[in-house]
Design a protein around this motif. Structure first.
Motif, mmCIF file in Angstrom:
data_model
loop_
_atom_site.group_PDB
_atom_site.id
_atom_site.type_symbol
_atom_site.label_atom_id
_atom_site.label_comp_id
_atom_site.label_asym_id
_atom_site.label_seq_id
_atom_site.Cartn_x
_atom_site.Cartn_y
_atom_site.Cartn_z
ATOM 1 N N GLN A 1 -38.214 67.657 51.765
ATOM 2 C CA GLN A 1 -37.470 68.626 52.846
ATOM 3 C C GLN A 1 -38.164 69.721 53.322
ATOM 4 N N ASN A 2 -39.132 70.491 52.272
ATOM 5 C CA ASN A 2 -39.751 71.599 52.839
ATOM 6 C C ASN A 2 -40.753 71.385 53.798
ATOM 7 N N GLY A 3 -41.234 70.110 53.874
ATOM 8 C CA GLY A 3 -42.201 69.657 54.772
ATOM 9 C C GLY A 3 -41.628 69.752 56.057
ATOM 10 N N LEU A 4 -40.165 69.360 56.435
ATOM 11 C CA LEU A 4 -39.311 69.241 57.454
ATOM 12 C C LEU A 4 -39.319 70.700 58.115
ATOM 13 N N VAL A 5 -39.326 71.786 57.353
ATOM 14 C CA VAL A 5 -39.482 73.254 57.738
ATOM 15 C C VAL A 5 -40.734 73.296 58.380
ATOM 16 N N GLN A 6 -41.666 73.145 57.705
ATOM 17 C CA GLN A 6 -42.888 73.371 58.087
ATOM 18 C C GLN A 6 -43.057 72.724 59.661
ATOM 19 N N ALA A 7 -42.711 71.413 59.611
ATOM 20 C CA ALA A 7 -42.805 70.690 60.795
ATOM 21 C C ALA A 7 -42.039 71.176 62.165
ATOM 22 N N VAL B 1 -49.945 63.393 59.849
ATOM 23 C CA VAL B 1 -50.567 62.761 58.902
ATOM 24 C C VAL B 1 -49.899 63.027 57.543
ATOM 25 N N LEU B 2 -49.544 62.168 56.859
ATOM 26 C CA LEU B 2 -48.820 62.571 55.474
ATOM 27 C C LEU B 2 -49.906 62.034 54.265
ATOM 28 N N THR B 3 -50.082 63.248 53.522
ATOM 29 C CA THR B 3 -51.116 63.208 52.425
ATOM 30 C C THR B 3 -50.408 63.231 51.128
ATOM 31 N N LYS B 4 -51.038 62.723 50.165
ATOM 32 C CA LYS B 4 -50.513 62.564 48.859
ATOM 33 C C LYS B 4 -49.285 61.421 48.446
ATOM 34 N N LEU B 5 -49.468 60.489 49.549
ATOM 35 C CA LEU B 5 -48.202 59.561 49.505
ATOM 36 C C LEU B 5 -48.039 58.806 48.352
ATOM 37 N N ASP B 6 -49.367 58.493 47.823
ATOM 38 C CA ASP B 6 -49.447 57.741 46.367
ATOM 39 C C ASP B 6 -48.863 58.312 45.202
ATOM 40 N N GLY B 7 -48.524 59.702 45.317
ATOM 41 C CA GLY B 7 -48.262 60.540 43.970
ATOM 42 C C GLY B 7 -46.713 60.889 44.174
ATOM 43 N N THR B 8 -46.033 60.101 44.940
ATOM 44 C CA THR B 8 -44.649 60.614 44.980
ATOM 45 C C THR B 8 -43.694 59.294 45.300
ATOM 46 N N ALA B 9 -42.400 59.446 44.654
ATOM 47 C CA ALA B 9 -41.478 58.298 45.136
ATOM 48 C C ALA B 9 -40.556 58.686 46.189
ATOM 49 N N LYS B 10 -40.992 59.586 46.843
ATOM 50 C CA LYS B 10 -40.190 60.404 48.048
ATOM 51 C C LYS B 10 -40.720 59.746 49.667
ATOM 52 N N GLY C 1 -39.515 58.218 51.526
ATOM 53 C CA GLY C 1 -38.525 58.249 52.607
ATOM 54 C C GLY C 1 -38.806 59.450 53.607
ATOM 55 N N ILE C 2 -39.661 60.505 53.249
ATOM 56 C CA ILE C 2 -39.902 61.432 54.147
ATOM 57 C C ILE C 2 -40.709 61.016 55.437
ATOM 58 N N GLN D 1 -40.135 61.570 61.088
ATOM 59 C CA GLN D 1 -40.248 61.174 62.414
ATOM 60 C C GLN D 1 -38.986 61.245 63.079
ATOM 61 N N ARG D 2 -37.791 61.592 62.493
ATOM 62 C CA ARG D 2 -36.749 61.790 63.285
ATOM 63 C C ARG D 2 -36.361 63.089 63.430
ATOM 64 N N GLU D 3 -36.799 63.922 62.850
ATOM 65 C CA GLU D 3 -37.002 65.555 62.882
ATOM 66 C C GLU D 3 -37.785 65.892 64.332
ATOM 67 N N LEU D 4 -38.955 65.272 64.479
ATOM 68 C CA LEU D 4 -40.002 65.688 65.651
ATOM 69 C C LEU D 4 -39.699 64.761 66.627
ATOM 70 N N GLY D 5 -39.563 63.415 66.280
ATOM 71 C CA GLY D 5 -39.601 62.525 67.204
ATOM 72 C C GLY D 5 -41.071 62.139 67.659
ATOM 73 N N VAL D 6 -41.922 62.139 66.703
ATOM 74 C CA VAL D 6 -43.223 61.730 66.764
ATOM 75 C C VAL D 6 -43.614 60.947 65.764
ATOM 76 N N PRO D 7 -44.443 59.962 65.750
ATOM 77 C CA PRO D 7 -44.833 58.939 64.861
ATOM 78 C C PRO D 7 -45.729 59.572 63.702
ATOM 79 N N VAL D 8 -45.587 59.085 62.519
ATOM 80 C CA VAL D 8 -46.730 59.068 61.344
ATOM 81 C C VAL D 8 -48.003 58.219 61.751
ATOM 82 N N LYS D 9 -48.853 58.876 61.872
ATOM 83 C CA LYS D 9 -50.133 57.952 62.389
ATOM 84 C C LYS D 9 -50.951 57.622 61.295
#
Length: 411
Positions: free
Chosen positions: A338-344, A357-366, A368-369, A374-382
């Motif tokens: 959720q801290n990433g949403l504040v940054q966004a 761009v979502l990095t380190k996605l393989d090292g987390t079970a989260k 759902g970010i 995407q819902r917060e910014l209305g822009v896609p993860v590319k």
């Protein structure tokens, strides 16, 4: 009187005999008889430099060379010396050897197994809950908790659970594969399958495509810029890199190293220089070289410092003097949740974010970010980063992501 004279004569004779013995002894020590082995080490050089004497004993049989012969190289030595020095210089290329990046096609397929290993706990947990004989209120609350723990977000979680409850009630679904199908469909809906996830790198007729990469320190922003350059080069595009992160020490060196690996030129300036000026020069250089894409790495300072965020806005405005930005990518660390949403939110207020761009996605079970941001910014993860390897940046494909999340269907 005679006795005194006699004593003097005897003394003189004794001194002469002793002198003769000393001279004879010295000659014997300096010139030993040929072939006679010496029982004690001989010293042929001054005591202050014994190593010189030791080296001189080895070539004793050869005629001693004069000072001129020692100091001046022979004709053969003059010819051979440049060869010994120049060979490694001629063999070394002016830049780092250019690597051939892996093609973009199939990257996510190759990395899907790694994503599945790290995310399966979420998908399997949901399927286990939905497969219970009785789906009561307590079970649905556990489903909500599982989604919230994965950083899906409150509003998306409530929507997903409500739709699943309704469909399970109407269809009377209980078979594991039927439940998996329903869960897959609802997760895909949350991910926004209609988003355009293409990274815009096509410029005008006379200008290259310009991509600005933003994000806070520690998210892998500079590394992502370098990896994106590899992706573009692998697809046959020419790239110029702009090292506009002059705040962090060695950021320009890091980006230049990435560029040298794939043959992309890096435009940089002095440490602490004006980022906007460097970004402007990078686009100018891209236009002059006829490059296809210019990638600009910006400073990753803390988003809470308003003055520094204003500077980021200045970089954007200066670059747009050449033409509009084609893409502004925000790099987020998936492990920050959720801290990433504040940054966004803060970055979105300064520059118009067009992709994530979502990095380190393989090292987390989260995972759902992806949904939450995407819902917060209305822009896609590319793009997603799934590891530390140079080719571990891949296009984000919702179907592949969801299949990795909940596991492949059984035969």
């Amino acid at each position: 009187m005679e006795f005194v004279i006699l004593a003097v004569v005897i003394a003189l004779v004794a001194v002469g005999v002793i002198s003769g013995l000393v001279v004879s002894s010295r000659r014997k020590r300096q010139l030993p008889p040929p072939g006679a082995p010496s029982t004690t080490p001989t010293i042929t050089a001054p005591p202050a430099e014994p190593h010189v004497g030791e080296e001189a004993e080895t070539p004793r049989e050869e005629p001693r060379r004069t000072i001129e012969e020692v100091d001046l190289p022979t004709a053969e030595e003059i010819v051979e010396e440049p060869t010994a020095v120049e060979d490694p210089v001629m063999a070394a290329p002016p830049v780092r050897e250019i690597e051939v990046p892996a093609p973009t096609a199939g990257r996510l397929v190759r990395l899907r197994a790694r994503l599945a290993r790290s995310q399966n706990s979420l998908g399997k947990g949901l399927l286990t809950l939905l497969s219970r004989e009785r789906l009561d209120e307590e079970t649905w609350e556990e489903v909500e908790d599982t989604l919230l723990t994965a950083d899906v977000g409150v509003a998306p979680t409530q929507e997903l659970v409500e739709r699943l409850r309704e469909r399970v009630r109407v269809l009377g679904t209980r078979a594991p594969e039927e439940l998996r199908t329903l869960l897959r469909e609802e997760l895909l809906t949350l991910l926004g399958p209609d988003f355009d996830r293409t990274v815009k790198t096509e410029g005008g007729l006379d200008t290259p495509g310009v991509v600005m990469v933003v994000g806070v320190n520690g998210t892998g922003k500079t590394t992502t810029t370098g990896k994106l350059a590899r992706v573009l080069v692998a697809d046959g595009r020419s790239v110029v890199l702009g090292a506009a992160d002059t705040f962090r020490a060695a950021a320009a060196d890091q980006l230049q190293t990435w560029g040298e690996r794939v043959g992309a030129r890096t435009v940089r300036g002095p440490e602490g220089g004006d980022p906007a000026s460097i970004a402007f020069d990078a686009v100018k250089e891209g236009i002059a070289e006829g490059a296809d894409v210019v990638l600009i790495d910006t400073a990753g300072r803390l988003h809470t410092k308003a003055g520094l965020m204003d500077e980021l806005g200045k970089v954007k405005r200066v670059v747009e003097k050449h033409g509009p930005l084609d893409e502004v990518l925000l790099v987020l660390d998936a492990t920050t949740g959720q801290n990433g949403l504040v940054q966004a939110r803060v970055f979105a207020e300064v520059v118009d974010i067009t992709g994530i761009v979502l990095t380190k996605l393989d090292g987390t079970a989260k995972g759902g970010i992806v949904v939450a941001v995407q819902r917060e910014l209305g822009v896609p993860v590319k793009l997603v980063g799934l590891g530390e390897g140079p080719d571990d940046l891949a296009p984000f494909e919702p179907e592949a992501f969801v299949d990795a999340l909940i596991g492949e269907p059984t035969a």
